[in-house]
Design a protein around this motif. Sequence first.
Motif, PDB file in Angstrom:
ATOM      1  N   ASP A  41      14.373  -4.760  71.736  1.00  0.00           N
ATOM      2  CA  ASP A  41      13.737  -4.048  72.813  1.00  0.00           C
ATOM      3  C   ASP A  41      14.117  -4.792  74.204  1.00  0.00           C
ATOM      4  O   ASP A  41      13.484  -5.462  74.705  1.00  0.00           O
ATOM      5  CB  ASP A  41      12.393  -3.850  72.685  1.00  0.00           C
ATOM      6  CG  ASP A  41      11.605  -3.049  73.465  1.00  0.00           C
ATOM      7  OD1 ASP A  41      12.016  -2.699  74.675  1.00  0.00           O
ATOM      8  OD2 ASP A  41      10.424  -2.609  73.414  1.00  0.00           O
ATOM      9  N   ASP A  85      11.987  10.529  58.755  1.00  0.00           N
ATOM     10  CA  ASP A  85      11.775  11.822  59.183  1.00  0.00           C
ATOM     11  C   ASP A  85      11.740  12.721  58.140  1.00  0.00           C
ATOM     12  O   ASP A  85      11.893  14.115  58.488  1.00  0.00           O
ATOM     13  CB  ASP A  85      13.048  12.186  60.126  1.00  0.00           C
ATOM     14  CG  ASP A  85      12.872  13.310  61.112  1.00  0.00           C
ATOM     15  OD1 ASP A  85      11.767  13.431  61.647  1.00  0.00           O
ATOM     16  OD2 ASP A  85      13.687  13.990  61.706  1.00  0.00           O
ATOM     17  N   ASN A 101       6.964  14.555  64.696  1.00  0.00           N
ATOM     18  CA  ASN A 101       6.299  13.695  65.925  1.00  0.00           C
ATOM     19  C   ASN A 101       4.697  14.031  65.887  1.00  0.00           C
ATOM     20  O   ASN A 101       3.879  13.276  66.385  1.00  0.00           O
ATOM     21  CB  ASN A 101       6.661  14.154  67.352  1.00  0.00           C
ATOM     22  CG  ASN A 101       8.062  13.403  67.351  1.00  0.00           C
ATOM     23  OD1 ASN A 101       8.721  12.493  66.596  1.00  0.00           O
ATOM     24  ND2 ASN A 101       8.844  13.625  68.559  1.00  0.00           N
ATOM     25  N   ARG A 156       6.585   4.618  60.801  1.00  0.00           N
ATOM     26  CA  ARG A 156       6.648   5.815  61.831  1.00  0.00           C
ATOM     27  C   ARG A 156       5.166   6.284  61.630  1.00  0.00           C
ATOM     28  O   ARG A 156       4.771   6.630  60.645  1.00  0.00           O
ATOM     29  CB  ARG A 156       7.726   6.747  61.591  1.00  0.00           C
ATOM     30  CG  ARG A 156       7.647   7.855  62.372  1.00  0.00           C
ATOM     31  CD  ARG A 156       8.679   8.900  62.140  1.00  0.00           C
ATOM     32  NE  ARG A 156       8.655   9.784  63.279  1.00  0.00           N
ATOM     33  CZ  ARG A 156       9.214  11.037  63.290  1.00  0.00           C
ATOM     34  NH1 ARG A 156      10.209  11.311  62.362  1.00  0.00           N
ATOM     35  NH2 ARG A 156       9.052  11.873  64.448  1.00  0.00           N
ATOM     36  N   GLY A 163       5.749   9.971  66.961  1.00  0.00           N
ATOM     37  CA  GLY A 163       7.026   9.865  67.438  1.00  0.00           C
ATOM     38  C   GLY A 163       7.528   8.454  67.609  1.00  0.00           C
ATOM     39  O   GLY A 163       8.400   8.240  67.956  1.00  0.00           O
ATOM     40  N   TRP A 164       6.640   7.565  66.889  1.00  0.00           N
ATOM     41  CA  TRP A 164       7.123   5.931  67.122  1.00  0.00           C
ATOM     42  C   TRP A 164       7.424   5.337  65.934  1.00  0.00           C
ATOM     43  O   TRP A 164       6.665   5.483  65.029  1.00  0.00           O
ATOM     44  CB  TRP A 164       6.036   5.420  68.008  1.00  0.00           C
ATOM     45  CG  TRP A 164       5.865   5.958  69.274  1.00  0.00           C
ATOM     46  CD1 TRP A 164       5.176   6.998  70.001  1.00  0.00           C
ATOM     47  CD2 TRP A 164       6.739   5.358  70.551  1.00  0.00           C
ATOM     48  NE1 TRP A 164       5.307   7.179  71.175  1.00  0.00           N
ATOM     49  CE2 TRP A 164       6.272   6.311  71.485  1.00  0.00           C
ATOM     50  CE3 TRP A 164       7.606   4.561  70.607  1.00  0.00           C
ATOM     51  CZ2 TRP A 164       7.022   6.517  72.905  1.00  0.00           C
ATOM     52  CZ3 TRP A 164       8.418   4.605  71.926  1.00  0.00           C
ATOM     53  CH2 TRP A 164       7.989   5.475  73.128  1.00  0.00           C
ATOM     54  N   ASP A 175       7.542   1.682  64.531  1.00  0.00           N
ATOM     55  CA  ASP A 175       7.283   0.020  64.729  1.00  0.00           C
ATOM     56  C   ASP A 175       8.354  -0.633  63.631  1.00  0.00           C
ATOM     57  O   ASP A 175       8.285  -0.333  62.332  1.00  0.00           O
ATOM     58  CB  ASP A 175       6.096  -0.503  64.396  1.00  0.00           C
ATOM     59  CG  ASP A 175       4.723   0.004  65.447  1.00  0.00           C
ATOM     60  OD1 ASP A 175       5.463   0.320  66.528  1.00  0.00           O
ATOM     61  OD2 ASP A 175       3.674   0.390  65.056  1.00  0.00           O
ATOM     62  N   SER A 234       8.654  -1.531  69.083  1.00  0.00           N
ATOM     63  CA  SER A 234       8.102  -0.009  68.962  1.00  0.00           C
ATOM     64  C   SER A 234       9.365   0.654  69.630  1.00  0.00           C
ATOM     65  O   SER A 234       9.362   0.409  70.859  1.00  0.00           O
ATOM     66  CB  SER A 234       6.770   0.020  69.272  1.00  0.00           C
ATOM     67  OG  SER A 234       6.207   1.269  69.241  1.00  0.00           O
ATOM     68  N   PHE A 235       9.613   1.665  68.992  1.00  0.00           N
ATOM     69  CA  PHE A 235      10.732   2.457  69.594  1.00  0.00           C
ATOM     70  C   PHE A 235      10.453   4.093  69.261  1.00  0.00           C
ATOM     71  O   PHE A 235       9.787   4.478  68.385  1.00  0.00           O
ATOM     72  CB  PHE A 235      12.079   2.212  68.936  1.00  0.00           C
ATOM     73  CG  PHE A 235      12.791   1.048  68.976  1.00  0.00           C
ATOM     74  CD1 PHE A 235      12.910   0.217  70.391  1.00  0.00           C
ATOM     75  CD2 PHE A 235      12.669  -0.035  68.061  1.00  0.00           C
ATOM     76  CE1 PHE A 235      13.459  -1.143  70.291  1.00  0.00           C
ATOM     77  CE2 PHE A 235      12.996  -1.175  67.817  1.00  0.00           C
ATOM     78  CZ  PHE A 235      13.363  -1.718  69.131  1.00  0.00           C
ATOM     79  N   ASN A 236      10.968   4.904  70.420  1.00  0.00           N
ATOM     80  CA  ASN A 236      10.831   6.459  69.957  1.00  0.00           C
ATOM     81  C   ASN A 236      11.703   6.687  68.893  1.00  0.00           C
ATOM     82  O   ASN A 236      12.774   6.112  68.821  1.00  0.00           O
ATOM     83  CB  ASN A 236      11.298   7.006  71.575  1.00  0.00           C
ATOM     84  CG  ASN A 236      11.164   8.507  71.034  1.00  0.00           C
ATOM     85  OD1 ASN A 236      12.358   9.176  70.743  1.00  0.00           O
ATOM     86  ND2 ASN A 236      10.194   9.153  71.668  1.00  0.00           N
ATOM     87  N   HIS A 237      11.185   7.355  68.049  1.00  0.00           N
ATOM     88  CA  HIS A 237      11.990   7.981  66.906  1.00  0.00           C
ATOM     89  C   HIS A 237      13.368   8.441  67.276  1.00  0.00           C
ATOM     90  O   HIS A 237      14.445   8.165  66.520  1.00  0.00           O
ATOM     91  CB  HIS A 237      11.378   8.685  65.862  1.00  0.00           C
ATOM     92  CG  HIS A 237      12.026   9.064  64.656  1.00  0.00           C
ATOM     93  ND1 HIS A 237      12.746  10.172  64.481  1.00  0.00           N
ATOM     94  CD2 HIS A 237      12.266   8.380  63.436  1.00  0.00           C
ATOM     95  CE1 HIS A 237      13.417  10.374  62.945  1.00  0.00           C
ATOM     96  NE2 HIS A 237      12.922   9.123  62.828  1.00  0.00           N
ATOM     97  N   ALA A 296      15.131   8.443  70.078  1.00  0.00           N
ATOM     98  CA  ALA A 296      15.832   7.342  70.571  1.00  0.00           C
ATOM     99  C   ALA A 296      16.270   6.226  69.659  1.00  0.00           C
ATOM    100  O   ALA A 296      17.625   5.911  69.744  1.00  0.00           O
ATOM    101  CB  ALA A 296      15.242   6.562  71.639  1.00  0.00           C
TER     102      ALA A 296
END
Length: 165
Positions: free
Chosen positions: A41, A72, A78, A101, A104-105, A107, A121-124, A126
Amino acid sequence: MIDLGYSLSRRFPDPPQTDYRTADVRALRHDLFCGDVYLADTKADRELSTAWGWVPVLDFAWGLCDIVERLDQDPRGNRSHRPQHADFDFTESSDRLFFERRFGWVDVSADWQPADEPPLSFNHAALRRETRDFLHDLIADLTDMHDGLADNPVVWDLQARYPRV
């Protein structure tokens, strides 16, 4: 921002007699292209990385794409409040990456990081884009280095299954 990367190991080179054109799934995922990988990150200036030298980097990229798709599965996407989990098991090791998840995030944590350290932690969406880009960039690098790999049907199938987003 997400940064995925790798380095190939000089300690664990591919066997010189390898015919990359006909290498099977097992060889491509577990026996070839060993090195180290990282997931970072860049905004938080934190990363999860290996320093073992034997991680099959194509398997790592392939596995990340699989995991992002598994995360997903909830039709609410989301909007889903229920956590969805997936683990990445490293070949020949008990070490794992954990993915969770919610909304929409995603970890991401590792069993080798300190317990008091928060997960990345990332946006799914992205993460999906970056994992697919990483896979295609890795395949491009590997096909430049290894004659015949670009003609391998397993590689064609992999690229078709996870196109760039």
